[in-house]
Every structure is written in structure tokens, then in C-alpha cells.
Design an enzyme around this catalytic site. Sequence first.
Site, mmCIF file in Angstrom:
data_model
loop_
_atom_site.group_PDB
_atom_site.id
_atom_site.type_symbol
_atom_site.label_atom_id
_atom_site.label_comp_id
_atom_site.label_asym_id
_atom_site.label_seq_id
_atom_site.Cartn_x
_atom_site.Cartn_y
_atom_site.Cartn_z
ATOM 1 N N ASP A 279 -7.801 0.235 6.876
ATOM 2 C CA ASP A 279 -7.928 -1.052 7.569
ATOM 3 C C ASP A 279 -6.576 -1.458 8.141
ATOM 4 O O ASP A 279 -6.482 -2.454 8.844
ATOM 5 C CB ASP A 279 -8.388 -2.126 6.582
ATOM 6 C CG ASP A 279 -9.855 -1.952 6.215
ATOM 7 O OD1 ASP A 279 -10.644 -1.652 7.112
ATOM 8 O OD2 ASP A 279 -10.194 -2.108 5.032
ATOM 9 N N LYS B 189 0.784 -1.238 0.000
ATOM 10 C CA LYS B 189 0.000 0.000 0.000
ATOM 11 C C LYS B 189 0.816 1.288 0.000
ATOM 12 O O LYS B 189 0.387 2.312 -0.538
ATOM 13 C CB LYS B 189 -0.953 -0.010 1.194
ATOM 14 C CG LYS B 189 -2.260 -0.733 0.891
ATOM 15 C CD LYS B 189 -3.296 0.236 0.363
ATOM 16 C CE LYS B 189 -4.406 -0.462 -0.376
ATOM 17 N NZ LYS B 189 -5.355 0.470 -0.985
HETATM 18 C C1 LIG Z 1 -3.401 -6.287 1.835
HETATM 19 C C2 LIG Z 1 -4.383 -5.608 0.961
HETATM 20 N N1 LIG Z 1 -4.694 -6.182 -0.202
HETATM 21 C C3 LIG Z 1 -5.570 -5.610 -1.040
HETATM 22 C C4 LIG Z 1 -6.193 -4.420 -0.713
HETATM 23 C C5 LIG Z 1 -7.223 -3.878 -1.647
HETATM 24 O O1 LIG Z 1 -6.948 -2.630 -2.175
HETATM 25 P P1 LIG Z 1 -8.134 -1.694 -2.635
HETATM 26 O O2 LIG Z 1 -8.872 -1.253 -1.419
HETATM 27 O O3 LIG Z 1 -7.466 -0.609 -3.364
HETATM 28 O O4 LIG Z 1 -9.038 -2.508 -3.492
HETATM 29 C C6 LIG Z 1 -5.888 -3.790 0.493
HETATM 30 C C7 LIG Z 1 -6.514 -2.527 0.875
HETATM 31 O O5 LIG Z 1 -6.268 -1.960 1.911
HETATM 32 C C8 LIG Z 1 -4.955 -4.400 1.356
HETATM 33 O O6 LIG Z 1 -4.613 -3.852 2.528
#
Ligand SMILES: Cc1ncc(COP(=O)(O)O)c(C=O)c1O
Length: 400
Positions: A122, A79
Site C-alpha cells: 500500500d 515498515k
Molecule cells: C503505516 C502502517 N501502519 C500499520 C500497518 C499495518 O501493518 P500490517 O499490515 O503488518 O498489519 C501498515 C501496513 O502497511 C502501515 O503501512
Amino acid sequence: MSEKILSGALKCIDNEFASPKMSDGFSSRELDPVRKFHSQLPGYSRTPLHALDGLAKQIGVGKILLKDEDYRFDLNAFKVLGGSFAIAKLLGKKYGLADSDLTLENIKKHIDQPMTFTSATDGNHGRGIAWAAEKLGQKAVIYMPVGTAAERIKNIENLGAEVIVTDCNYDDTVRIAYDTSCNNGWEFIQDTAWEGYTDIPLWIMQGYATIVSESIEQFDEAGLVPTHIILQAGVGSMAGGVLGAFANHYGPGTLTSLIVEPEKADCIYRSGKAGDVVYVSGELDTIMAGLACGEPCTIGWDILKNNATGFFSCDDSLAATGMRILANPVPGDSKVVSGESGAIGIGALYALANHPDGQTVMKHFGLDSNSVVFVLSTEGNTDPVNYQKVVWGGSHSASF
Ligand SMILES: Cc1ncc(COP(=O)(O)O)c(C=O)c1O
């Protein structure tokens, strides 16, 4: 294919609204500065791309290439790529810097007053914002939804940020963070877009293009070209950004792209079914905390609507199964530490290969021994308590 339900595992649909095209903001001119910016950040290195040949054989595909974002800086998740690039672009704009001049040191030199960056998260996005703020010597205030794991809070506080845990879900927490930020004159760096709030989320999505740039380099080194990509979605910013960047390189509609989500927060799946944005509300109660989002990112959704091939809504047990598979590899494959939101792509593949009704879905999406499947493990062990419950304790076992 009409909606296909693999009971106890997942449901999936074709994207009947697809109309593959290049996406605004995802041309080479716009993406080239992204990796250049990340490369000069302290601790930057390419994350590994593992060829899981043993697993590919068991699943019945040619190759599984897994990009392992556990190794992204020292943050255990991808992220930070988005948040750091968006902050750089924002400050570059403020101080009149060209994209080619966006370096940490240069930006730092121009900051002439204390700043506070804020966001809702989150866990992983907020950790990235706190990391970037700390590198710039500035403050971060991070809002987190009710029920956030203690370790995720601690990881952000350890970077010097203030953390405020709300009493509501992710989407309402975003609204609280936005209102507070506006009232205090803070810089709001959110990884989702809505009408009237698009610049920063677009820069965040562009920031994810470093994953694509590195992966293409790694595919080329291995002499491989992907045929399929599996991307997980919370609000859909990451999937949209990564798909937009892949389409820029390989051409729109060239790759089969499958978007996977938790059943309890499957706003992109439902939007895919309706052909327009659909919200999911309530507790969004899934172990895939990073994907527990009910309101799609508008600009991410636009890219997914045009370019995704299919949408999958998955039971939590598939994320848990993916974590266990990656932690206990087939002999010869690398071990991968992958958290709940990271492992769902592998869990979904496992379900397709092993569920009694899975083969028809594999066939439908052209998953066979000629397929080269790209999977993104977006996080490592970001919640050690739950990781151990899943990987050691066997919680959330698959029921098919
Ligand atoms: C570990 C992880 N994977 C995938 C995502 C998904 O990203 P997005 O919210 O941009 O769809 C997040 C989002 O916080 C994440 O923390």
C-alpha cells in the site's frame, strides 16, 4: 463482554479465544540480532517516544506513550524494519552468514549476481524494500493497488524502483506480485504469510522487534512499565510481531493489548470474533491505506489469537480525529505528524473517552488513571494531499 457498538465510532469485542503464550520465532535468541542489524544501517537512530501527558489527562488515563515512526530513517514509517531484516536473513542464508555477521557491507560483498526484489504494497512496505534494494545496489519492482496516492508511488520511484499499479485491491495485488516474481526468478519479499510462504514474513515480523527493543529501553529510562498497548492491523504482521516481542520481554498475558482496524477492512476483527481466519473482500475503501488489507497474515493471526485482549473495528473518522489531535496537541505535549494508519490508536482512545457509551468499554478494558498506554504512530505524512484535507480541511469529522 459481547460485541459492544459505539455508534458512529467503533465496535469492539473481547478475544474469547485468547490463550497467552510465547510465540515461535520470538525468543531473545532470535530477536537480539534484529536491532543489532538495524543499528548498523546508514541513518539509524532510535525513534522518539513522546509522553503525551496533557492528552492522557483529557482521555482519563495515567500516561500515553506514543512511539513516533515518522522518524524511522528518512522513510516516514516503520515498515523498512521488517523488509530490510528479511532481505538480510534471506541473503545471509544464501551466502552462509551467521546472524552476527549480517551487516550491509558484509552482505553486499557476498552478492555475486544481480538480483531483483519484489513485493506488493500500500506504500510503506514497498518503500522499505526499494530502500533496502538501493542500499544493496540491486533492483526492486514494486506492485501497488488501484487508487494508490501519487506521492506514495513517487516516493518509491525516487529510490530507483520500478512501480507497477494494478487494477485491483491489495490482496489481489499480492497474488500478481507473487506470480510475476515466481515466473521471473525474483526474490519475493512479502509482509504477509500464507500456507507454504512463512519464512520471509516471519523475518519481517521479527524485524519489527526493533520498535519493541527501543521502546523498552525508553520505558526503562522513564521509569515506566506499560499496562496497555494499542496496535493497528492491516494483515496483522506488525501487531503480531510487536505483541510477540513484548510478550517475550514482559511475559505472555501481562499487558492488555487492543488491536484496532478500519471497519472497511476489519479482517482481524472478524477473525477475532470467529476464532479463525476470516477474509474481507471488495474495495476495502478506507482512508487508512496501510490497513486496507482483507486477508490476515496466518502467522501474525496465530500470535494475535493467542495473545490479544480485544479487537476494535473503527470508522474512518477516528483516524482523521487522531491525525487532528496529534497535529494540534494539548499545550505541553509534543506535536506529532501522523498519517491515517498511524493515528487510529489515538482516534480510538478519543472515541472511548468521548462517546456517550465509551466509559463502559474503558472500564471493561481497565483503562483508567493508573494505565500506562503505549500507542504506535506507524507513519507520518505519507499522503500529503489527504493529510491536508483531513488536518486543514476537516474531512471525515466524528459524528458522535
Ligand atoms: C503505516 C502502517 N501502519 C500499520 C500497518 C499495518 O501493518 P500490517 O499490515 O503488518 O498489519 C501498515 C501496513 O502497511 C502501515 O503501512
